[in-house]
Structure formats: structure tokens, C-alpha cells
Design an enzyme around this catalytic site. Structure first.
Site, PDB file in Angstrom:
ATOM      1  N   ASP A  68      22.161 -62.146 -16.139  1.00 27.37           N
ATOM      2  CA  ASP A  68      22.199 -61.425 -14.868  1.00 27.37           C
ATOM      3  C   ASP A  68      23.548 -61.751 -14.227  1.00 27.37           C
ATOM      4  O   ASP A  68      23.778 -62.861 -13.743  1.00 27.37           O
ATOM      5  CB  ASP A  68      21.049 -61.883 -13.978  1.00 27.37           C
ATOM      6  CG  ASP A  68      21.041 -61.178 -12.626  1.00 27.37           C
ATOM      7  OD1 ASP A  68      22.003 -60.434 -12.325  1.00 27.37           O
ATOM      8  OD2 ASP A  68      20.086 -61.390 -11.856  1.00 27.37           O
ATOM      9  N   ILE A  69      24.458 -60.782 -14.225  1.00 25.65           N
ATOM     10  CA  ILE A  69      25.829 -61.069 -13.807  1.00 25.65           C
ATOM     11  C   ILE A  69      25.928 -61.479 -12.345  1.00 25.65           C
ATOM     12  O   ILE A  69      26.915 -62.112 -11.944  1.00 25.65           O
ATOM     13  CB  ILE A  69      26.759 -59.864 -14.078  1.00 25.65           C
ATOM     14  CG1 ILE A  69      26.337 -58.636 -13.266  1.00 25.65           C
ATOM     15  CG2 ILE A  69      26.820 -59.547 -15.560  1.00 25.65           C
ATOM     16  CD1 ILE A  69      27.324 -57.483 -13.344  1.00 25.65           C
TER      17      ILE A  69
ATOM     18  N   TYR B 270      30.031 -45.457  -4.105  1.00 23.64           N
ATOM     19  CA  TYR B 270      30.296 -45.964  -5.449  1.00 23.64           C
ATOM     20  C   TYR B 270      31.768 -46.346  -5.589  1.00 23.64           C
ATOM     21  O   TYR B 270      32.101 -47.431  -6.083  1.00 23.64           O
ATOM     22  CB  TYR B 270      29.920 -44.893  -6.484  1.00 23.64           C
ATOM     23  CG  TYR B 270      30.188 -45.303  -7.911  1.00 23.64           C
ATOM     24  CD1 TYR B 270      29.286 -46.087  -8.602  1.00 23.64           C
ATOM     25  CD2 TYR B 270      31.342 -44.891  -8.562  1.00 23.64           C
ATOM     26  CE1 TYR B 270      29.523 -46.460  -9.922  1.00 23.64           C
ATOM     27  CE2 TYR B 270      31.592 -45.254  -9.876  1.00 23.64           C
ATOM     28  CZ  TYR B 270      30.678 -46.040 -10.550  1.00 23.64           C
ATOM     29  OH  TYR B 270      30.927 -46.402 -11.843  1.00 23.64           O
TER      30      TYR B 270
ATOM     31  N   LEU C  24      28.544 -47.920 -22.609  1.00 24.66           N
ATOM     32  CA  LEU C  24      29.770 -48.657 -22.878  1.00 24.66           C
ATOM     33  C   LEU C  24      29.478 -49.983 -23.583  1.00 24.66           C
ATOM     34  O   LEU C  24      30.175 -50.366 -24.527  1.00 24.66           O
ATOM     35  CB  LEU C  24      30.526 -48.895 -21.571  1.00 24.66           C
ATOM     36  CG  LEU C  24      32.004 -49.283 -21.689  1.00 24.66           C
ATOM     37  CD1 LEU C  24      32.780 -48.283 -22.520  1.00 24.66           C
ATOM     38  CD2 LEU C  24      32.626 -49.428 -20.304  1.00 24.66           C
TER      39      LEU C  24
END
Length: 745
Positions: A474-475, A562, A450
Site C-alpha cells: 500500500d503505497i 486529477y 501500466l
């Protein structure tokens, strides 16, 4: 000259006939049934509305049988809103069934209808009896696209003269009721360029484009360049002299200008398919869009307005500004039209207005409304969800109308017609192109499908972007996020990073960090800086208990780890940043990812191998280019909250594989439908997780997306073989080969 440039507007209102079928754009876009659309338009600050009081709609059955219900309801509302109508009587039409453009009675019948309109509404003071007479005569009499489907110069000349004579008689009838009524005449004035030896053909076409205005202003005398042409193909000297002796000059010359209006006659036949080759009896050439082949920019609004003003010494206006393309390109096109008009006004040119056209979109203009395919292009509002949704284009129009400085970040970039992406053939002349400019988008997830797709399509759209990997951003680290935002100063962040292995997520604690903590940190940082945020979620937030597609307001109940992490991320992102946009989607496939379900299935089936796929899990597969394009449009529009974006169609994985096989011409019998449990899946999946939206942006049908996937994969492979690298070609349809067609790179 007016004190300031005015904003006018108009809904796409073509009522054209193909064979025995009429297509009504007002019905197709819903404007015909929504009275409240007038209030929406008024709120923009428009001064005038091109109002479609069309002959085919008002008197469809007989010349003396009128249905005024629609206009009786709307014209008083426009008076209350203080918006002046410019009344259109025929818009790319051939009239009701009892006449047509070649009918000798057409001019008088149109005049009779015009008189009836004026008598019904004597206060109306501005009219366009026939929109774009030359263009309509070309499509109906020369190219055979619209009724009566003739293909001759004689039919073109007769259709044109009937329309112009009808306009003259209509204005005479109107002015008998209201002597002060004004004629706002429109036509497409696209310019034709050519190599030197074909200049005679370009000179002819560049003279022909003026014929509507030349006839009305009495300029078509024996000295006119096309005098002999008109006489040769059926005009009489007497009827031409009638226009000279009794001219009916426009009060405003209305210029309609599209990217595809500018044409080039290319004699390099080997570059083009034989089906596009054309002969004028002396030379063979291909008529294509100038933007695809000329090194220099096309002329556009400034050139067309300037030459019209110099030719007629009359007030001018841009009477249609529309582009069937992505939202950022639509914004640039309207803004450039406004700037061109204002620039000419500063030089003393009497430019009255710019018209935001196709306010509620268009349907099937990519085929010049010759096919009933339902291809919708949004305008200032998007009506795909039923109720009009205001886009960034409407916000821009409102800013322009009120004299505010446009502030959308996408406006800083050059339009596709000014970038190298426009070129499809070796260019004539040195290439002049503008690089992307302005504040960037930051895209996380550089290694993912994506993220790479967003970077690729942002590049195609001229949107500067920075695709960052985990080392660069790095989120889940506030320090890393703050540093990246300070360095790049983006206007928006697109978060595509995350842990995507559904089965592994059941026993992997790291997935919570990537899927929940990371989006939360991003949301907090973006909220503090008022930076737009786009993040993604999944269909796996649902348990599959609903027997129909899930919409945004349905209650999530995830079955696996998830899904639980994605649901928690949604809640945290919107809690800390309510203005964020969160898109739920599912089951990616695309032309640039060699490891998705479709690509792997095709590889097996082409090798004659059997392919096992679940038959007890129904999903909404999503074509990545469609998802990215739509999500970018929503981000640019400033949308917020939860949205569902998937292609339309609910199938099991096995049915999906069979659909792909059938479309690719392969043996669908090689697909083995089996239970999902037999595939070794660890995490529970919902039996039904198809998505639909209730918010108003609908992606194409799954079948359509599969066809485009296959076409793009073939293109990608050919480019890979030729250049040893993958190069993107747009999923958008190629522009049609005549002016007014939809346009996008």
C-alpha cells in the site's frame, strides 16, 4: 602483452552507397559536427579511437582534390587528449563516385589516397585501410544490398581481392612515409553451424570468413580450402601468389562479433517462409541466426578470439562491440565481451583491447542501411534529443577502462541470447538457458495496465521483478512500504499505482491519498535507502493555453482535480527525492489492455457501428510498449527529474480514431467527431495537451506505433486462440538475416 586490457572506442562511421545515394553515419548521428565528442570519448579513459578519415568524405569529387578541414580540426585535439587514432579509410564503402569495388583501378586509387593521408599526417601510426573486406564484399558483390549491387561469386571475389590488394598497397604507401605504421585489420568472424548433411556448406562459409586475414598473411596457396573457388570465380593464380610472395600481416587481428553473426543453416523448410528458402544447387535450407534455433549458446567473443589467436599467432582485439537492443542487454553484451577478453588474457592469449562501438549510436542498421527509415539505436550516448545524453553504457565503459568493478544491477542477469526468449523455432539440441538473477525491481499497481506492462516487459528483458498489489504494498502506508522494501530489497521501484478516473476524481477524496500521499511516501522511503524511483504523471497538469506541444520547462496549470493531484505529486516526489525520475505521459493504448480507447474503437468499427470521439481536445497518444521500454532505459541510465514520454504526433481523439481506422483498413467515416462536452465529461479537459520533450529521448511516430499495435494485437489473438493465454511478442523489429544487423529478442 600490454599490462592491462585497453578500452578503445569508435563512432559508427559507415559511408555506404545504395543506388546513387550515399548514407553517412557520421552525419546522421551528428558526430561529424560535434568536435566536443572527442572530449566525451577521452573522459571514458579510452586509449585509442577508431578514427574515420574516410575516402568518400575527404576526396569525394576527384582523386587529387582533398578537403582536410574536418580531420585538421580533430586530429590535433586527439593529440591534446592523448588518444591515439586508428585511421579508417574505407568503412563498408565502395569508394567515391569515380571508382567502385569492382573497378580495376580501385586498389591503386585507394593507395594514392592513403599516401596523401600519410603525407598530411606523418605521425599517425595505426591504420585500417578497409574495414571488414569479406563482409563488404558479401553485401556488395554477393547479396546485392550495397553498391554496385551484384549477386555473383565472381563479383564477391573481385570485390574482396580489390579491397585486400588496396589494403596492401595502402600500407605500402603509408609505410613509405612512416615505416612504423601498423595495420589493424578487422572483419566479422561469425561462425556457421548446420545439420550433418549440410556440413560441407558450413565448412565453405567458415573458411570464407577468414579470407581477409588469410590473404594478408599469405596463407592462400594451392593448399588453401578456397584456392579452387577463387580461381573458378575470376581470381588469377598470379594475383593470389602476390599475396603469398609479399604478405602484409596485420599487427593486430580485429574481431567484430555480433549476435547475428553466428549463423545456422536450417533444413526444416516447413518452419520458415518460402521467401527465406535458399538453394546451393545441392540442398535447400534457410540461413538464420544460430541464437534463434540452437539449444547451446552461440560461440561469441571468447570462441572467436581464441580461434583467431590460434590460427595466426598474432595479437587480437575486439574491434566492435555493439548491440541494437534495450539498455540492459547492451550493458550485458559489453560486459561479457570485456570478461571474455580478460579471461583469455589470463590464459596467455594476447588480447589487446575491447572496442566500445557505435559510441553515438547507429541509424537504420536494422535494415543493413538499405532503407532511409530513421531507425536509431543508441550507443554510449543517445543523440535523439540533439545533444548527446550519456547512457549507462558509457558509465560501464568508463568503469571498465579504469579497472573498476562494474556495479549496475542489470548486469547480474543473463543476456537475451542466453535465455529461452531467444528461441523462435524448435531448437536443435538440448536447450541451455540461464534464468533471470539479481536484485529485483518492485512494481506497484498489479491490477493496472501500466503495472502489468512493466512486469511483462521486464520479464522479456531478463530483469527480475515483483509486481505487487495493494495488499502486498500500500503505497500510502509507510509501514507497508517499509515492509515491502525490506522484504524484496529492490534496486528500483516503479510506481504505477494511482487513482486514474479523471471525472470521478472531481468528487472522490481517495484520489488524493492514492495520487499524492502514496508517491510522497514512496519517495521518502526510497530516498532513505537510495533506491531508484520511477513515478508517473499526466499531460493534465497543463491548461491547454499553449498552441504548441508542452515541454518539461513549461509552467503547469491544471484545470481539474486529477491534474492538481498529479502536479502536487510531482512536486512532493522531487522535493523529498531529487534523484527520482518522474515521467509525464498521456492517452495509453496497447496490445494487452482490452479496454483502452483504440481497442474499443476498433471493436465498434469492425462491427460497423458508429464511434463518437472528441474533436476539441488534442492529445499525444502513447503506445504502452514504447513508453515502458523508454522509461526502463531512462531508469537504468540513472536519469532523474521530469521527462515527457509520448509518441510523436498531436491529434484529437476523433482524428486518432480515424487514423486507427485507416491503418486497419476500416471505414473512418464511421467516426463521429463531436465536442468533448457532448460525451458527458465532468472534469474540465485542456483543449491542447500534446507533449514533447526537450531532454533528449524521443519515442516513435504515432503512425508507426499504431501499425505495431495492430500487428501485435493480431499476434496476441492468434496466440490466445492457440494456447488459450496471451503471450507477448516483442514490439522491436526482427533482426535482419545477415551479420551486423541490429538484434533484440
Amino acid at each position: 602483452m600490454n599490462k592491462s586490457l585497453e578500452l578503445w572506442a569508435g563512432p559508427e562511421c559507415t559511408v555506404n552507397r545504395v543506388g546513387d545515394v550515399y548514407r553517412d553515419q557520421l552525419e546522421l548521428t551528428g558526430f561529424a559536427s560535434r568536435l566536443e565528442d572527442l572530449d566525451r570519448l577521452s573522459e571514458l579513459g579510452i586509449k585509442r579511437l577508431r578514427f574515420p578519415l574516410l575516402w568518400e568524405r575527404t576526396a569525394p569529387l576527384a582523386p587529387d582534390r582533398f578537403d582536410w578541414h574536418w580531420s585538421d580540426e580533430r586530429l590535433p585535439r586527439l593529440q591534446e587528449l592523448n588518444v591515439e587514432p586508428i585511421v579508417g579509410l574505407v568503412h563498408h564503402g565502395s569508394g567515391p563516385r569515380y571508382t567502385n569495388l569492382l573497378d580495376p583501378l580501385f586498389p591503386q586509387l585507394l593507395a594514392d589516397y592513403a599516401r596523401a593521408v600519410a603525407e598530411r599526417y606523418p605521425y599517425l601510426d595505426s591504420y585500417t585501410p578497409v574495414n571488414e573486406p569479406v563482409t563488404t564484399a558479401r553485401f556488395s558483390g554477393l547479396y546485392g544490398l550495397w553498391y554496385p549491387h551484384h549477386r555473383s561469386d565472381a563479383s564477391f571475389v573481385r570485390a574482396l581481392l580489390n579491397q585486400i590488394r588496396g589494403s596492401v598497397l595502402a600500407m605500402r604507401a603509408i609505410r613509405a612515409v612512416n615505416p612504423g605504421a601498423r595495420l589493424i585489420q578487422t572483419d566479422d568472424l561469425g561462425f556457421t553451424s548446420t545439420p550433418k548433411h549440410l556440413r560441407y556448406q558450413a565448412n565453405f562459409e567458415n573458411s570464407r570468413r577468414w579470407l581477409s586475414f588469410d590473404l594478408l598473411t599469405g596463407r592462400v596457396t594451392s593448399r588453401h580450402r578456397l584456392w579452387r573457388y577463387l580461381l573458378k570465380h575470376g581470381a588469377t593464380q598470379r594475383e593470389l601468389m602476390m599475396f603469398v610472395e609479399e604478405p602484409c600481416p596485420p599487427d593486430v587481428v580485429g574481431i567484430n562479433c555480433y549476435v547475428t553473426s553466428e549463423r545456422f543453416l536450417d533444413d526444416r523448410l516447413s518452419l520458415h517462409p518460402k521467401a527465406q528458402h535458399h538453394s546451393n544447387g545441392r540442398h535447400r535450407y534457410v540461413d538464420i541466426e544460430s541464437v534463434r534455433v540452437l539449444g547451446d549458446f552461440i560461440g561469441g567473443f571468447e570462441a572467436r578470439l581464441r580461434e583467431a589467436s590460434e590460427r595466426y599467432a598474432l595479437p587480437v582485439a575486439i574491434t566492435e562491440v555493439h548491440m541494437g537492443c534495450t539498455r540492459d542487454e547492451q550493458l550485458r553484451w559489453l560486459n561479457q565481451a570485456w570478461r571474455a577478453a580478460n579471461g583469455l588474457r589470463s590464459e596467455g592469449v594476447d588480447v589487446r583491447a575491447v572496442t566500445a562501438w557505435a559510441t553515438f549510436g547507429t541509424v537504420d542498421w536494422n535494415s543493413l542501411v538499405t532503407r532511409d527509415a530513421g531507425h536509431y539505436e543508441a550507443g554510449l550516448w543517445d543523440v535523439t534529443g540533439g545533444s548527446p545524453r550519456k547512457t549507462a553504457l558509457a558509465t560501464l565503459a568508463q568503469q571498465l577502462a579504469h579497472g573498476a568493478e562494474p556495479d549496475h544491477p542489470a548486469l547480474s542477469g543473463a543476456g537475451w541470447w542466453q535465455r529461452d526468449v531467444r528461441l523462435r523455432y524448435p531448437p536443435h539440441g538440448d536447450v541451455t538457458a540461464l534464468p533471470p538473477s539479481g536484485r529485483p525491481l518492485v512494481i506497484t499497481g498489479a491490477t493496472g495496465t501500466l503495472g502489468q506492462a512493466f512486469a511483462r516487459l521486464c520479464g522479456m528483458r531478463g530483469l527480475p521483478n515483483q509486481l505487487l498489489n495493494r495488499a502486498e504494498l500500500d503505497i500510502a502506508s509507510r509501514t507497508s512500504v517499509d515492509a515491502a522494501l525490506e522484504r524484496w530489497k529492490p534496486w528500483a521501484v516503479i510506481n504505477t499505482a494511482g487513482f486514474v478516473r479523471v471525472d470521478a476524481a472531481e468528487h472522490e477524496p481517495r484520489q488524493w491519498r492514492e495520487n499524492v500521499l502514496g508517491p510522497t511516501v514512496l519517495a521518502q522511503a526510497c530516498a532513505e535507502r537510495d533506491i531508484r524511483l520511477l513515478s508517473f504523471s499526466s499531460d493534465l497538469v497543463f491548461d491547454g493555453g499553449k498552441p504548441s506541444p508542452y515541454v518539461e520547462s513549461d509552467q503547469p496549470r491544471p484545470l481539474n482535480a486529477y491534474g492538481r493531484s498529479k502536479l502536487e505529486a510531482e512536486r512532493c516526489v522531487l522535493k523529498y527525492f531529487p534523484k527520482a525520475l518522474v515521467v509525464r505521459t498521456a492517452a495509453f493504448f496497447g496490445p494487452w489492455d482490452r479496454h483502452n480507447f483504440v481497442t474499443l474503437a476498433l471493436r465498434a468499427l469492425r462491427n460497423g457501428e458508429r464511434w463518437r470521439a472528441s474533436d476539441d481536445q488534442l492529445v499525444s497518444p502513447t503506445y504502452v510498449p514504447d513508453l515502458v521500454q523508454a522509461a526502463l532505459n531512462l531508469l537504468i541510465d540513472g536519469e532523474r527529474g521530469l521527462w515527457h514520454l509520448t509518441n510523436r504526433g498531436a491529434v484529437s481523439w476523433a482524428q486518432f480514431a480515424q487514423l486507427v481506422a485507416d491503418t486497419a483498413g476500416l471505414d473512418a467515416g464511421l467516426v463521429d467527431p463531436i465536442p468533448g462536452a457532448a460525451l458527458g465529461q465532468i472534469a474540465m479537459r485542456p483543449r491542447y495537451s500534446a507533449l514533447e520533450t526537450e531532454r533528449g529521448l524521443i519515442l516513435p511516430l504515432l503512425q508507426d506505433s499504431v501499425e505495431r499495435y495492430l500487428a501485435n494485437v493480431e499476434t496476441e489473438l492468434m496466440l490466445l486462440d492457440a494456447a488459450n493465454e496471451i503471450a507477448f511478442t516483442s514490439a522491436a523489429a526482427k533482426p535482419a538475416s545477415f551479420a551486423n544487423a541490429s538484434s533484440c529478442p
